[in-house]
Design an enzyme around this catalytic site. Sequence first.
Site, PDB file in Angstrom:
ATOM      1  N   LYS A 197       0.338  -1.653  -0.277  1.00 36.25           N
ATOM      2  CA  LYS A 197       0.080  -0.222   0.358  1.00 36.25           C
ATOM      3  C   LYS A 197       1.307   1.131  -0.227  1.00 36.25           C
ATOM      4  O   LYS A 197       0.741   2.027  -0.809  1.00 36.25           O
ATOM      5  CB  LYS A 197      -0.634  -0.320   1.322  1.00 36.25           C
ATOM      6  CG  LYS A 197      -2.336  -1.108   1.081  1.00 36.25           C
ATOM      7  CD  LYS A 197      -3.045  -1.073   2.660  1.00 36.25           C
ATOM      8  CE  LYS A 197      -2.044  -1.278   3.266  1.00 36.25           C
ATOM      9  NZ  LYS A 197      -1.798  -2.045   4.147  1.00 36.25           N
ATOM     10  N   ARG A 200      -9.398   0.585   8.425  1.00 33.92           N
ATOM     11  CA  ARG A 200      -9.330  -0.320   8.666  1.00 33.92           C
ATOM     12  C   ARG A 200     -10.562  -1.350   9.753  1.00 33.92           C
ATOM     13  O   ARG A 200     -10.153  -2.593  10.186  1.00 33.92           O
ATOM     14  CB  ARG A 200      -8.308  -0.987  10.122  1.00 33.92           C
ATOM     15  CG  ARG A 200      -6.303  -1.229   9.352  1.00 33.92           C
ATOM     16  CD  ARG A 200      -5.544  -0.430  10.189  1.00 33.92           C
ATOM     17  NE  ARG A 200      -4.312  -1.509   9.524  1.00 33.92           N
ATOM     18  CZ  ARG A 200      -3.747  -0.961   9.304  1.00 33.92           C
ATOM     19  NH1 ARG A 200      -3.143  -0.067   8.573  1.00 33.92           N
ATOM     20  NH2 ARG A 200      -2.314  -1.856   8.584  1.00 33.92           N
ATOM     21  N   ARG A 243      11.717  -5.656   5.499  1.00 36.49           N
ATOM     22  CA  ARG A 243      10.671  -4.206   5.544  1.00 36.49           C
ATOM     23  C   ARG A 243      12.366  -3.738   6.166  1.00 36.49           C
ATOM     24  O   ARG A 243      12.846  -3.364   7.132  1.00 36.49           O
ATOM     25  CB  ARG A 243       9.376  -3.832   5.658  1.00 36.49           C
ATOM     26  CG  ARG A 243       9.193  -2.671   5.735  1.00 36.49           C
ATOM     27  CD  ARG A 243       7.873  -2.375   5.229  1.00 36.49           C
ATOM     28  NE  ARG A 243       6.927  -2.532   6.758  1.00 36.49           N
ATOM     29  CZ  ARG A 243       5.816  -2.176   6.320  1.00 36.49           C
ATOM     30  NH1 ARG A 243       5.377  -1.322   5.255  1.00 36.49           N
ATOM     31  NH2 ARG A 243       4.486  -2.725   7.271  1.00 36.49           N
ATOM     32  N   ARG A 295      11.045  -1.113  11.411  1.00 33.94           N
ATOM     33  CA  ARG A 295      10.541  -1.428  12.366  1.00 33.94           C
ATOM     34  C   ARG A 295      10.213  -2.794  13.443  1.00 33.94           C
ATOM     35  O   ARG A 295      10.459  -3.432  12.831  1.00 33.94           O
ATOM     36  CB  ARG A 295       8.768  -0.948  12.142  1.00 33.94           C
ATOM     37  CG  ARG A 295       8.736   0.440  11.256  1.00 33.94           C
ATOM     38  CD  ARG A 295       7.273   0.012  10.440  1.00 33.94           C
ATOM     39  NE  ARG A 295       6.334  -0.811  10.269  1.00 33.94           N
ATOM     40  CZ  ARG A 295       4.603  -0.592   9.779  1.00 33.94           C
ATOM     41  NH1 ARG A 295       4.710  -0.069   8.764  1.00 33.94           N
ATOM     42  NH2 ARG A 295       4.118  -1.258  10.258  1.00 33.94           N
ATOM     43  N   ARG A 337      -0.852  -9.173  12.931  1.00 35.45           N
ATOM     44  CA  ARG A 337      -0.757  -8.390  12.956  1.00 35.45           C
ATOM     45  C   ARG A 337      -1.726  -8.812  11.861  1.00 35.45           C
ATOM     46  O   ARG A 337      -2.565  -8.529  10.796  1.00 35.45           O
ATOM     47  CB  ARG A 337      -0.067  -7.194  12.170  1.00 35.45           C
ATOM     48  CG  ARG A 337       0.548  -6.381  13.274  1.00 35.45           C
ATOM     49  CD  ARG A 337       1.588  -5.390  12.589  1.00 35.45           C
ATOM     50  NE  ARG A 337       1.932  -4.940  11.361  1.00 35.45           N
ATOM     51  CZ  ARG A 337       3.108  -4.631  10.539  1.00 35.45           C
ATOM     52  NH1 ARG A 337       4.536  -5.722  10.925  1.00 35.45           N
ATOM     53  NH2 ARG A 337       2.689  -4.650   9.421  1.00 35.45           N
TER      54      ARG A 337
HETATM   55  P1  ADP Z   1       1.336  -1.783   7.133  1.00 34.77           P
HETATM   56  O1  ADP Z   1       2.015  -0.459   6.820  1.00 34.77           O
HETATM   57  O2  ADP Z   1       1.924  -2.640   7.624  1.00 34.77           O
HETATM   58  O3  ADP Z   1       0.049  -2.194   7.213  1.00 34.77           O
HETATM   59  P2  ADP Z   1       1.110   0.659   9.126  1.00 34.77           P
HETATM   60  O4  ADP Z   1       2.077   1.603   8.938  1.00 34.77           O
HETATM   61  O5  ADP Z   1      -0.554   0.962   8.393  1.00 34.77           O
HETATM   62  O6  ADP Z   1       1.124  -1.054   8.662  1.00 34.77           O
HETATM   63  O7  ADP Z   1       0.632   0.694  10.368  1.00 34.77           O
HETATM   64  C1  ADP Z   1       0.949   0.696  11.602  1.00 34.77           C
HETATM   65  C2  ADP Z   1       0.265   0.083  13.018  1.00 34.77           C
HETATM   66  O8  ADP Z   1      -0.884   1.071  13.396  1.00 34.77           O
HETATM   67  C3  ADP Z   1      -0.906  -0.679  12.313  1.00 34.77           C
HETATM   68  O9  ADP Z   1       0.005  -2.411  13.089  1.00 34.77           O
HETATM   69  C4  ADP Z   1      -1.992  -0.477  13.507  1.00 34.77           C
HETATM   70  O10 ADP Z   1      -1.241  -0.530  15.195  1.00 34.77           O
HETATM   71  C5  ADP Z   1      -1.925   0.555  13.658  1.00 34.77           C
HETATM   72  N1  ADP Z   1      -3.238   1.009  12.565  1.00 34.77           N
HETATM   73  C6  ADP Z   1      -2.508   2.239  11.284  1.00 34.77           C
HETATM   74  N2  ADP Z   1      -3.497   2.044  10.720  1.00 34.77           N
HETATM   75  C7  ADP Z   1      -4.365   2.277  11.548  1.00 34.77           C
HETATM   76  C8  ADP Z   1      -5.954   2.121  11.632  1.00 34.77           C
HETATM   77  N3  ADP Z   1      -6.400   2.595  10.456  1.00 34.77           N
HETATM   78  N4  ADP Z   1      -6.702   1.963  12.694  1.00 34.77           N
HETATM   79  C9  ADP Z   1      -5.825   1.580  13.891  1.00 34.77           C
HETATM   80  N5  ADP Z   1      -4.549   1.496  13.899  1.00 34.77           N
HETATM   81  C10 ADP Z   1      -4.140   1.588  12.958  1.00 34.77           C
HETATM   82  P1  ADP Z   2       1.864  -1.781   2.705  1.00 34.03           P
HETATM   83  O1  ADP Z   2       1.843  -0.518   3.492  1.00 34.03           O
HETATM   84  O2  ADP Z   2       0.691  -2.665   2.025  1.00 34.03           O
HETATM   85  O3  ADP Z   2       2.394  -2.507   5.184  1.00 34.03           O
HETATM   86  P2  ADP Z   2       4.853  -1.103   2.204  1.00 34.03           P
HETATM   87  O4  ADP Z   2       4.423  -0.541   0.463  1.00 34.03           O
HETATM   88  O5  ADP Z   2       5.602  -0.835   3.088  1.00 34.03           O
HETATM   89  O6  ADP Z   2       3.263  -2.248   2.324  1.00 34.03           O
HETATM   90  O7  ADP Z   2       6.072  -2.356   1.306  1.00 34.03           O
HETATM   91  C1  ADP Z   2       5.929  -3.878   2.612  1.00 34.03           C
HETATM   92  C2  ADP Z   2       7.553  -4.203   1.811  1.00 34.03           C
HETATM   93  O8  ADP Z   2       7.046  -4.936   0.674  1.00 34.03           O
HETATM   94  C3  ADP Z   2       8.582  -3.187   1.872  1.00 34.03           C
HETATM   95  O9  ADP Z   2      10.043  -3.357   1.785  1.00 34.03           O
HETATM   96  C4  ADP Z   2       8.503  -2.908   0.670  1.00 34.03           C
HETATM   97  O10 ADP Z   2      10.092  -1.958   0.122  1.00 34.03           O
HETATM   98  C5  ADP Z   2       8.169  -4.070  -0.428  1.00 34.03           C
HETATM   99  N1  ADP Z   2       7.561  -4.233  -1.880  1.00 34.03           N
HETATM  100  C6  ADP Z   2       6.298  -3.721  -2.037  1.00 34.03           C
HETATM  101  N2  ADP Z   2       5.406  -4.429  -2.620  1.00 34.03           N
HETATM  102  C7  ADP Z   2       5.932  -5.562  -3.246  1.00 34.03           C
HETATM  103  C8  ADP Z   2       6.319  -5.994  -4.548  1.00 34.03           C
HETATM  104  N3  ADP Z   2       5.617  -6.341  -5.317  1.00 34.03           N
HETATM  105  N4  ADP Z   2       7.136  -6.849  -4.620  1.00 34.03           N
HETATM  106  C9  ADP Z   2       7.930  -6.712  -3.368  1.00 34.03           C
HETATM  107  N5  ADP Z   2       8.378  -6.580  -2.902  1.00 34.03           N
HETATM  108  C10 ADP Z   2       7.183  -5.725  -2.399  1.00 34.03           C
END
Ligand code: ADP
Ligand code: ADP
Length: 217
Positions: A13, A88, A127, A160, A171
Amino acid sequence: MNLVLLGPPGAGKGTQAERLAEEFELPHVASGDLFRENLKNKTELGLLANRYIAEGELVPDDVTIAMIRDRIKRPEYENGVILDGFPRTLAQAEGLKEILTGLGRTLDGVLYIAVPDEELVHRLSGRRICRRCQTPYHIQFKPPQKQGVCDTCGANIYQRDDDKPETVRARLEVYHQQTSPLIDFYRQYGLLTEVDGSGDIETVNSALSEVVRSLMK
Ligand code: ADP
Ligand code: ADP
Ligand code: ZN
């Protein structure tokens, strides 16, 4: 154009939001980034959120919705926004509807990036993100040009705490229980487009761009 990127943790995302933001000149807002910024600045919200983030749980809906409301009413989002990581939960989806209605706007589309769990674990464990601007990298799939340093802003990149294996499992479970119901929720309103997120970054990006272009017509 108001868009939501939906998908499990690690789906891409953040990576794709950044690309789409550039291509379509639409600013993006990531709830996770906002929480981490608050934590870095040691605000009350940041400290509260961190108790949940550290356990892989969701931050309570009321504070999360309030934070997003506060952010997207700013003038820089007046022409549209790409939301990453929000909503979410079903309650947050209702909250978003209210926020947009209050601003005289509507949600134009939800892009669901589908990726199997095994692949997510691999993506999350490798990541790294920028300490300053939170751009995501991957040690294998998207290394920065210079090791340990952000291509965009030159700050250090780090892992992280919640990307360590114990928290990743929690998660993913939270995602399946609390967030995945949004897929059917938005499908039922005809707002959802599913994109295969298992290909490489470029392939997924092309698929998403095409969806956004068709929504703009
Ligand atoms: P990821 O990129 O792995 O999806 P995020 O950076 O979006 O993770 O979120 C990290 C953490 O922040 C989540 O595991 C949750 O604890 C919190 N968080 C993020 N967005 C939300 C949301 N919309 N509602 C509740 N908690 C959230
Ligand atoms: P999210 O915001 O959904 O948690 P991220 O954009 O942070 O996901 O991506 C999660 C991890 O996977 C990061 O380390 C990113 O560089 C890697 N990544 C994202 N898209 C791809 C893909 N299509 N193939 C392989 N690795 C990816
Ligand atoms: Zn940076």
